[in-house]
Structure formats: C-alpha cells, structure tokens
Design a protein around this motif. Structure first.
Motif, PDB file in Angstrom:
ATOM      1  N   ALA A  77       0.811  -1.212   0.001  1.00  0.00           N
ATOM      2  CA  ALA A  77      -0.005   0.025  -0.067  1.00  0.00           C
ATOM      3  C   ALA A  77       0.802   1.330  -0.040  1.00  0.00           C
ATOM      4  CB  ALA A  77      -0.887   0.140   1.305  1.00  0.00           C
ATOM      5  N   GLY A  78       1.912   1.200   0.712  1.00  0.00           N
ATOM      6  CA  GLY A  78       2.859   2.435   0.659  1.00  0.00           C
ATOM      7  C   GLY A  78       3.847   2.224  -0.387  1.00  0.00           C
ATOM      8  N   TYR A  79       4.846   1.688  -0.264  1.00  0.00           N
ATOM      9  CA  TYR A  79       5.963   1.659  -1.192  1.00  0.00           C
ATOM     10  C   TYR A  79       5.520   1.206  -2.692  1.00  0.00           C
ATOM     11  CZ  TYR A  79      10.482   0.301  -3.582  1.00  0.00           C
ATOM     12  OH  TYR A  79      11.612   0.147  -4.041  1.00  0.00           O
ATOM     13  N   GLY A  80       4.817  -0.071  -2.701  1.00  0.00           N
ATOM     14  CA  GLY A  80       4.409  -0.736  -4.121  1.00  0.00           C
ATOM     15  C   GLY A  80       3.748   0.251  -4.909  1.00  0.00           C
ATOM     16  N   MET A  81       2.675   0.564  -4.260  1.00  0.00           N
ATOM     17  CA  MET A  81       1.584   1.217  -5.218  1.00  0.00           C
ATOM     18  C   MET A  81       2.147   2.569  -5.706  1.00  0.00           C
ATOM     19  SD  MET A  81      -1.284  -0.151  -5.643  1.00  0.00           S
ATOM     20  CE  MET A  81      -2.493   1.120  -5.826  1.00  0.00           C
ATOM     21  N   GLU A  82       3.168   3.112  -4.792  1.00  0.00           N
ATOM     22  CA  GLU A  82       3.982   4.432  -5.304  1.00  0.00           C
ATOM     23  C   GLU A  82       4.850   4.184  -6.399  1.00  0.00           C
ATOM     24  OE1 GLU A  82       4.448   7.692  -3.018  1.00  0.00           O
ATOM     25  OE2 GLU A  82       6.122   8.139  -3.759  1.00  0.00           O
ATOM     26  N   GLN A  83       5.320   3.025  -6.539  1.00  0.00           N
ATOM     27  CA  GLN A  83       6.193   2.481  -7.795  1.00  0.00           C
ATOM     28  C   GLN A  83       5.331   2.272  -9.078  1.00  0.00           C
ATOM     29  OE1 GLN A  83       9.456   2.810  -7.000  1.00  0.00           O
ATOM     30  NE2 GLN A  83       8.638   3.434  -4.968  1.00  0.00           N
ATOM     31  N   LEU A  84       4.193   1.861  -8.798  1.00  0.00           N
ATOM     32  CA  LEU A  84       3.236   1.499  -9.905  1.00  0.00           C
ATOM     33  C   LEU A  84       2.645   3.033 -10.420  1.00  0.00           C
ATOM     34  CD1 LEU A  84       1.274  -1.470  -8.579  1.00  0.00           C
ATOM     35  CD2 LEU A  84       2.665  -1.442 -10.643  1.00  0.00           C
ATOM     36  N   MET A  85       2.331   3.908  -9.346  1.00  0.00           N
ATOM     37  CA  MET A  85       1.673   5.152  -9.753  1.00  0.00           C
ATOM     38  C   MET A  85       2.857   6.293 -10.565  1.00  0.00           C
ATOM     39  SD  MET A  85      -1.136   4.920  -8.692  1.00  0.00           S
ATOM     40  CE  MET A  85      -1.999   6.592  -8.561  1.00  0.00           C
ATOM     41  N   LYS A  86       4.264   5.931 -10.028  1.00  0.00           N
ATOM     42  CA  LYS A  86       5.313   6.636 -10.709  1.00  0.00           C
ATOM     43  C   LYS A  86       5.708   6.073 -12.098  1.00  0.00           C
ATOM     44  CE  LYS A  86       8.383   6.718  -7.499  1.00  0.00           C
ATOM     45  NZ  LYS A  86       9.383   7.165  -6.426  1.00  0.00           N
ATOM     46  N   LYS A  87       5.161   4.923 -12.455  1.00  0.00           N
ATOM     47  CA  LYS A  87       5.536   4.134 -13.625  1.00  0.00           C
ATOM     48  C   LYS A  87       6.820   3.577 -13.467  1.00  0.00           C
ATOM     49  CE  LYS A  87       2.283   6.501 -16.289  1.00  0.00           C
ATOM     50  NZ  LYS A  87       1.948   7.096 -17.837  1.00  0.00           N
ATOM     51  N   GLU A  88       7.413   3.476 -12.263  1.00  0.00           N
ATOM     52  CA  GLU A  88       8.797   2.779 -12.054  1.00  0.00           C
ATOM     53  C   GLU A  88       8.493   1.085 -12.278  1.00  0.00           C
ATOM     54  OE1 GLU A  88      11.981   3.670 -10.843  1.00  0.00           O
ATOM     55  OE2 GLU A  88      11.361   5.628 -11.288  1.00  0.00           O
ATOM     56  N   TRP A  89       7.346   0.787 -12.094  1.00  0.00           N
ATOM     57  CA  TRP A  89       6.998  -0.495 -12.395  1.00  0.00           C
ATOM     58  C   TRP A  89       5.782  -0.491 -13.126  1.00  0.00           C
ATOM     59  CZ3 TRP A  89       6.909  -2.343  -6.653  1.00  0.00           C
ATOM     60  CH2 TRP A  89       8.066  -2.382  -5.918  1.00  0.00           C
ATOM     61  N   ASN A  90       5.442  -1.575 -13.898  1.00  0.00           N
ATOM     62  CA  ASN A  90       4.429  -1.540 -15.028  1.00  0.00           C
ATOM     63  C   ASN A  90       3.467  -2.652 -14.419  1.00  0.00           C
ATOM     64  OD1 ASN A  90       4.218   0.761 -16.600  1.00  0.00           O
ATOM     65  ND2 ASN A  90       6.038  -0.375 -17.446  1.00  0.00           N
TER      66      ASN A  90
END
Lengths: 335, 335
Positions: A287-300
């Motif tokens: 909810a914290g780190y993972g979702m932010e990476q997805l939102m920032k498009k670091e991860w798809n």
C-alpha cells in the motif's frame, strides 16, 4: 475467467480505487518509512491493550483509504478482513461499529493476498462496486498470541522475524483507476515438515514457490514479465529457499524478487534479525511503497505474493509442523 | 445480481451437488441421529489430540461429499473452509495434503454460511465449476480453546451450549442438481454488549435478527415465503430474543423458525442445557436433516442462517463484549 489450474484472468477489470498504510514507530524509522500514510507513535494507540490497539490500526487504515478514495463507509458493499489473532479479534473489534457486511478471513500473513483475491472476484463479477480489503498485525498482540509476551523480555533467535505493527487497507472498485488487478493465483497449503515456529521463512517458502510456479504456468509467462515478484515475509532465510526451489523448477526469479519482510526494516540498525513479518508487513509495503512505484511508472506489472505460516500455539505445542500458504495477485499499471 | 442493501440474487444458479455430515456419538444419539452420513464413535478419531481429531472429521466429511457427488478431489477448484480453533488449525491440518487452493475463513459458528455464500458467488460468476465448503467443530478442542479443558470437569451454567463434534461438507456446483442456492444475504457484526461467554445465544441473536430482517427487506418478502428459517446455534435463550427482536420490527418468524442448536440434542436425556453450538452444529443439521427435507419435498425453500459469536479467550479475559455475526443463504428445491 478460469485460467489454467489455479488462476483467474479477470474479464471485467477490478481496480484499486485507493489504499492506505498506517504503521508504528519502528516501521516509520525503517527504510520504507517515508512511503507510509500515517505513523502512530504510541504502540497502544491510546487503548488499554495490544489487541484493541491493533483494532484501532485497522480502523485508521480503512478510514484513510476511504478518504483517499473519496467514498463513504456506506458505499462499501463488503469488507474482506482478517488478522493474526486467535478468532480474529483484531478484525472483530475494528469492524463491529461499521454497518458493512464482513467476510472474516484467516490466511495468516497471506491474508492481504486472500482479501484482494476475493475482493477482486466479487467486484469483477458485479456483486459489488466498492469492496474493502483490510488486514493488520501488531508486535504486542502477535508475540503474546504466538510466542512470549513482550514483558518477558525473551531472547530471539537469528532466524526469527519481527512482527510489523500496522494495518493496510485497499478499496477494490469497478470504477476505472490507475492500477488494475489483472488476475489472481490461489495457493494450496504446502507442508515441508518445518517444526520451528521461529523459522517461518523456511516454512512459507515452499508455498510461495508453488503459487509463483503455478502463476507462471497458468499465464504461460516468464518471471521477467513482472517488474517485481513481491513475497510477504519470507525474510533472508526464506528468500534463499524460494529462489532455489524455483530454480530447481527452471524459473530464475532472483533478478525480480523482492521480499517485504527484508525491505521494511534495516537489520543492522534495527536489530530485527531475519526481517519483518505479520499480515501488515506485506499489506503496508504494497500500500505504501509498492503502489507508489506503480503510480510513478517505475513498475508496470508486479506479482504480489503474501505468505502465511499456518500454526497456532496449540499446534506448535502439540508438535505439529508449520504448513505454509501463499496467494498471488497480479497488479498492473494502466497505460 | 446485487439485490437490495446486503443481498445477491444469483443470475446463473449454483447448485448443491452433494453434501455430507460426519458426527460424534452424542450427536448420533440425538433426535437427528438417523440423518447423518457417518458416526465416529471414538471422540479422538484415532488421533493423539482433539485438534487432529477435528481435522480428521473435516477430511472424512469432504471425502464423503466428494464420493456422493461422484467427483474427485482434483475436480475441486477451490475450498472455502474454516473452524473455531485459533489460527484455523483444524482446517490447516485437514487440508494440508489436498492439492486444492484454499480460502481460510473465520466466522465462528457462522462459517458454513460464509463458506456457502462465497462458494456460490465464485461458482455463479464462472470462476469455478466445483467448489467445496467445509467446516467443523469438536467438543474437546473447543472447550480447550474457549473455556475449560474437558479434563477439568468444570460445571456448566444453564445458558451454556454443547459444542457439536463433527463436520459438514457441501460441494457447490455449476451442474444442475435438485437444490439450488438462489441468493445470499451477508451479515454485519452486531454488538449488543453481552459479556457472558457462556450465554452465546444472547450474543448472536441480534446479528441473526439483523440479517434475517435485511433478507426479508432486500427480497421484499414475508417470513412465510420460507418453509423454514433455520438459525445456527442460538439455543433456547437466543431463540426467544431473536423472535422478539424481529417482532419489534414487524416480522413474525415464530411459525417458521427452527434452530439447529435446539434440534440436535434432547436436553432432557442428553443434559446439554441451552442446546448445541459450534460450526458443525448448523453444518451437519443442514447437510443431514435439512437437505433431506428439501430432497423429500417436505420443504421447498429455506433460509439458512448460521450464527457466530466473535470472541477469543483473550478478548473475553480482557473484558470485551461478545459481538455476533450471521450470514443467510437461500436454498430452494428445484421444481
């Protein structure tokens, strides 16, 4: 729909409308501290005991997720919720004042995987438009429930993990959002005969390996298709076993694997030994780190695989093994 | 699909393919004895402790349900299963050798309602064609977990109930059968402030009243539409409260109400006080007696409402109340 042996590929896509992470002081001081929504400095959260404190964390996480999703409690059609305590009292006393139908879940530390899986199924099928998935753990209630009350000052072996104090909540929705739940792979119980309740990483690794293997088989893909394959709380001991078990089955996940239990604390400065654990460990990390990476498009695209060790003090004291279970959820950034 | 505030009316009908009931000696000697599939005379079921005995009951019930349904374990796509023990160890050790994905549930004695609800949702939506719903309880493991180990010979108050030793299993299927699951109503947690863990009927009655009320509202029907409204384990004390609460809300269910806890034992000869309880109480009564009445066309349509008291020894010892929950399932005989 049904995909391979244990998976579902959603035809009508469920989305993550919003999510939240509420953690204790130690988690906030760890490497992921800045990603969490709220830090509660008081481990008792103003309550009289650890159990009610844990319930407050759940309430707070759900409240923040609803706020971030701009919906009200009465728009939730179902709650899928669970925790580590015997008879789910953390969840019961968190949800007793909510007028929302509740499905109580127990998957030990895999609970957020179970909750997100069922929430997605229910939303995709049209049974609900907004569903909450919530889980929690608390160092105080978990140590009291499973091992030794904190007040005993018991010494912890090197393979032991530190239960994360906190709660993660997700609102799964039929309304389009930035991150969708593409599919799920539901795990079977795996028992490799581990009997050491202080070495839960080893107990859970076979279940994680099995569900990841099945996911790759069912969707006919390679580990690299995921930017990350994120297990729950295997810790350093379990990670090694997981990677080896999958290598033995011709999948090398070493380049994309991440374990929430390893990431959430800095063992050198925080003395947490094999890593973090508890239902909240994977829930707040996603909810914290993972979702932010997805939102920032670091991860798809990621595979979220929280892992649970299925034991109680009774089963442990009666000399039983510690079987494991894990549930996988595919999260994908919308283009 | 979504029906009213808390219900689902299934568009694509899920059916009961088969079911089974396995009970202990005391249950077999009770008024419903002849309806159960199998009686296990040895309360330990050949195991070393109550907990593993309970797991054996679950395994046996599932095996018989699969046999009666003429399908094999590997045709089950999911298992929805739970029990009363802390961390669901009854279910864990029953299911660890099965290669079937498991969703662990905790709804206390309402677990069969929760399991049938989720199994029906999953089958109706097309995620699975065959799903198992299993639950169990055991006098020995429950008394040890919640009250006093049997070995203490503790005296029981008149409002206390007797935990049913046994397990009920249902196979929910997309293939047409004689009894279909028409819809479900999922319950919210209700807390009326009851603090007496020996008076669980009173703790659960408000939750049962609430979900029955909501079912009648959501489907816009009267109690007489059901040949029976069957609660789980309210016992004589809880039944009175349930009927009064619904009368206060303008529904009279007194003519159609039946409580599994009241029916399963004969208090006069079996000294069980307020009735039977435990996840197995409603599960074996429905699987044994209830399904037979539907098959014989004695009943055409029933509302099955197992009821759960949400407490643990920790919550009880910390002075918490005992909130209740109940989940309703509409079962209908095919014409």
């Amino acid at each position: 729909m049904q995909q391979g042996k244990q998976s579902v590929l959603f035809e009508k896509t469920p989305y993550i409308r919003s999510c939240s992470s509420v953690v204790g002081k130690k988690e906030a001081e760890g490497p992921l501290g800045k990603y969490f929504d709220k830090v509660i400095e008081d481990p008792l959260f103003g309550q009289q005991n650890w159990e009610l404190a844990e319930s407050r964390f759940q309430q707070e996480a759900l409240t923040i997720a609803l706020e971030k999703g701009k919906i009200k409690e009465d728009q939730l059609r179902y709650l899928f919720a669970g925790d580590l305590q015997g008879q789910l009292v953390g969840t019961t006393f968190a949800m007793r004042d909510m007028n929302v139908p509740v499905f109580g879940l127990y998957g030990a530390c895999s609970t957020m995987g179970e909750a997100l899986s069922l929430a997605s199924m229910v939303v995709s099928a049209g049974y609900a438009d907004e569903v909450g998935a919530v889980t929690s753990s608390h160092l105080g209630s978990a140590e009291k429930n499973f091992r030794y009350p904190l007040e005993y000052g018991n010494q912890r072996p090197k393979s032991s993990t530190w239960t994360v104090t906190g709660s993660g909540a997700f609102i799964v929705s039929s309304s389009q959002g930035s991150v969708r739940i593409k599919g799920i792979t539901t795990g079977v119980i795996k028992d490799y005969g581990i009997k050491d309740s202080m070495n839960m990483g080893a107990a859970m690794a076979p279940a994680a390996a099995d569900v990841i293997y099945q996911n790759l088989q069912d969707f006919d893909c390679q580990p690299e298709e995921y930017d990350k394959i994120i297990t729950g709380d295997l810790g350093t001991v379990g990670q090694e076993i997981l990677i080896k078990l999958l290598k033995d089955n011709h999948y090398d996940i070493s380049k994309v694997h991440m374990d929430c239990g390893i990431e959430i604390y800095d063992d050198k400065s925080q003395d947490t030994h094999a890593g973090g654990s508890g239902c909240a460990c994977s829930a707040v990390t996603l909810a914290g780190y993972g979702m932010e990476q997805l939102m920032k498009k670091e991860w798809n695209k990621i595979l979220f695989v929280p892992t649970g060790a299925l034991l109680s003090t009774v089963s442990f004291n009666e000399g039983q093994t510690v079987p494991g279970i894990a549930h996988a959820v595919i999260l994908e950034r919308q283009a």
